[in-house]
Design a protein around this motif. Structure first.
Motif, PDB file in Angstrom:
ATOM      1  N   VAL A  67      25.832  11.952  12.965  1.00 24.70           N
ATOM      2  CA  VAL A  67      25.118  11.627  11.997  1.00 24.70           C
ATOM      3  C   VAL A  67      24.765  10.413  12.055  1.00 24.70           C
ATOM      4  N   GLU A  68      23.528  10.071  11.401  1.00 29.87           N
ATOM      5  CA  GLU A  68      22.854   8.672  11.361  1.00 29.87           C
ATOM      6  C   GLU A  68      23.038   8.495   9.923  1.00 29.87           C
ATOM      7  N   TRP A  69      23.124   7.126   9.667  1.00 30.56           N
ATOM      8  CA  TRP A  69      23.396   6.577   8.289  1.00 30.56           C
ATOM      9  C   TRP A  69      22.540   7.154   7.185  1.00 30.56           C
ATOM     10  N   LEU A  70      21.243   7.263   7.484  1.00 27.94           N
ATOM     11  CA  LEU A  70      20.306   7.847   6.533  1.00 27.94           C
ATOM     12  C   LEU A  70      20.466   9.291   6.278  1.00 27.94           C
ATOM     13  N   ASP A  71      21.284  10.108   7.216  1.00 27.96           N
ATOM     14  CA  ASP A  71      21.688  11.370   6.862  1.00 27.96           C
ATOM     15  C   ASP A  71      22.500  11.655   5.822  1.00 27.96           C
ATOM     16  N   LEU A  72      23.247  10.629   5.356  1.00 30.12           N
ATOM     17  CA  LEU A  72      24.472  10.784   4.410  1.00 30.12           C
ATOM     18  C   LEU A  72      24.192  10.109   3.105  1.00 30.12           C
ATOM     19  N   PRO A  73      24.988  10.737   2.201  1.00 26.46           N
ATOM     20  CA  PRO A  73      25.027   9.952   0.770  1.00 26.46           C
ATOM     21  C   PRO A  73      25.442   8.495   1.210  1.00 26.46           C
ATOM     22  N   GLU A  74      24.980   7.565   0.171  1.00 28.47           N
ATOM     23  CA  GLU A  74      25.258   6.171   0.599  1.00 28.47           C
ATOM     24  C   GLU A  74      26.700   5.829   0.722  1.00 28.47           C
ATOM     25  N   ASP A  75      27.566   6.399  -0.335  1.00 32.81           N
ATOM     26  CA  ASP A  75      29.132   6.174  -0.284  1.00 32.81           C
ATOM     27  C   ASP A  75      29.694   6.631   1.131  1.00 32.81           C
ATOM     28  N   LEU A  76      29.293   7.741   1.479  1.00 38.72           N
ATOM     29  CA  LEU A  76      29.908   8.401   2.802  1.00 38.72           C
ATOM     30  C   LEU A  76      29.421   7.511   4.017  1.00 38.72           C
ATOM     31  N   GLY A  77      27.932   7.081   3.931  1.00 42.17           N
ATOM     32  CA  GLY A  77      27.144   6.471   5.082  1.00 42.17           C
ATOM     33  C   GLY A  77      28.102   5.182   5.326  1.00 42.17           C
ATOM     34  N   ASP A  78      28.327   4.559   4.098  1.00 43.95           N
ATOM     35  CA  ASP A  78      28.873   3.072   4.125  1.00 43.95           C
ATOM     36  C   ASP A  78      30.190   3.045   4.773  1.00 43.95           C
ATOM     37  N   ALA A  79      30.964   4.367   4.365  1.00 43.63           N
ATOM     38  CA  ALA A  79      32.132   4.429   4.789  1.00 43.63           C
ATOM     39  C   ALA A  79      32.682   4.574   6.438  1.00 43.63           C
ATOM     40  N   ILE A  80      31.497   5.509   6.687  1.00 47.37           N
ATOM     41  CA  ILE A  80      31.609   5.949   8.181  1.00 47.37           C
ATOM     42  C   ILE A  80      31.134   4.784   9.028  1.00 47.37           C
ATOM     43  N   PHE A  81      29.957   4.064   8.645  1.00 44.68           N
ATOM     44  CA  PHE A  81      29.410   3.006   9.481  1.00 44.68           C
ATOM     45  C   PHE A  81      30.105   1.752   9.399  1.00 44.68           C
ATOM     46  N   ASP A  82      31.240   1.672   8.454  1.00 47.18           N
ATOM     47  CA  ASP A  82      31.799   0.441   8.374  1.00 47.18           C
ATOM     48  C   ASP A  82      33.136   0.592   9.232  1.00 47.18           C
ATOM     49  N   LEU A  83      33.513   1.898   9.769  1.00 46.28           N
ATOM     50  CA  LEU A  83      34.511   2.053  10.562  1.00 46.28           C
ATOM     51  C   LEU A  83      34.181   1.719  12.191  1.00 46.28           C
ATOM     52  N   SER A  84      35.362   1.153  12.919  1.00 51.37           N
ATOM     53  CA  SER A  84      34.932   1.319  14.376  1.00 51.37           C
ATOM     54  C   SER A  84      35.434   2.759  15.054  1.00 51.37           C
ATOM     55  N   GLU A  85      35.249   2.787  16.156  1.00 50.52           N
ATOM     56  CA  GLU A  85      35.732   4.109  16.862  1.00 50.52           C
ATOM     57  C   GLU A  85      36.975   4.448  16.899  1.00 50.52           C
TER      58      GLU A  85
END
Length: 169
Positions: free
Chosen positions: A103-121
Motif C-alpha cells: 500500500v501507499e499512504w494515499l491508498d489508506l484512510p488517514e489514521d491507518l496511513g499514519d500508523a503504517i507509515f510511522d512504523l519501521s520495518e
C-alpha cells in the motif's frame, strides 16, 4: 464522317492505366531513425513524474472490538507469535484477512496511513482506534520511494520517440 462511323473501332484505343505505388509501413522505418542523447534527456525530464514511485509498505493488521484484546494481541506478537496465530486464536474481527498487501499512504484512510507509515520495518504498532475497531499493525517490508533513472527507461523512451517520428513521417 460516315467512314469514321463505319470504322470507329479502328480509331479507338482501349483505355490503359498503370499504377505504381510503394507502401512503407511506419514500423519499417523505426530502425532507420536516430535519436540523440539530448532528445532522450529532454523527454525524460518532461515525463519525470511518470517515473516516480511512491513509498510502498507491506503490512498486516488485526482488528478487535475491545482495546483490552488489542493490547493482549500486541503483547503476544511482540513475544514472537505470528499474526496469523494470534488472529486465529483471539477474537480478531478480521481473522483470515490480516494482509493489507502493498500500500501507499494515499491508498489508506488517514489514521491507518499514519500508523503504517510511522512504523519501521518489522515494528508493531500500539493499539489505536478507528471506526472499525482497535487495530494492531505490523509492517513487514518497506519499498522506498524513488525515481527510475534514465538508464532504466532509455529503451522505452527511445522506442516511443522513434515510433512517433515514423508515424509522423
Amino acid at each position: 464522317v460516315r467512314f469514321y462511323e463505319e470504322n470507329e473501332a479502328r480509331y479507338i484505343a482501349p483505355e490503359y492505366r498503370a499504377v505504381t505505388y510503394v507502401w512503407i509501413a511506419p514500423d519499417a522505418l523505426i530502425d532507420e531513425i536516430e535519436v540523440t542523447q539530448d532528445e532522450l534527456e529532454r523527454t525524460y525530464e518532461a515525463r519525470l513524474d511518470s517515473y516516480f514511485t511512491a513509498e510502498r509498505r507491506e503490512a498486516e493488521q488485526l482488528i478487535y472490538e475491545s482495546e483490552t484484546d488489542a493490547v493482549s494481541a500486541r503483547g503476544r506478537i511482540e513475544s514472537g507469535e505470528s499474526f496469523d496465530a494470534v488472529a486465529s486464536s483471539t477474537a480478531a474481527i478480521n481473522q483470515g484477512a490480516t494482509e493489507l498487501g502493498s500500500v501507499e499512504w494515499l491508498d489508506l484512510p488517514e489514521d491507518l496511513g499514519d500508523a503504517i507509515f510511522d512504523l519501521s520495518e518489522g515494528a508493531v504498532s500500539d493499539p489505536f482506534e478507528s471506526a472499525f475497531g482497535f487495530h494492531v499493525i505490523r509492517v513487514s517490508s518497506i519499498a522506498p520511494e524513488g525515481t527510475r533513472p534514465l538508464a532504466d527507461v532509455r529503451e522505452e523512451i527511445e522506442s516511443e520517440i522513434k515510433r512517433n517520428r515514423a508515424y509522423d513521417g
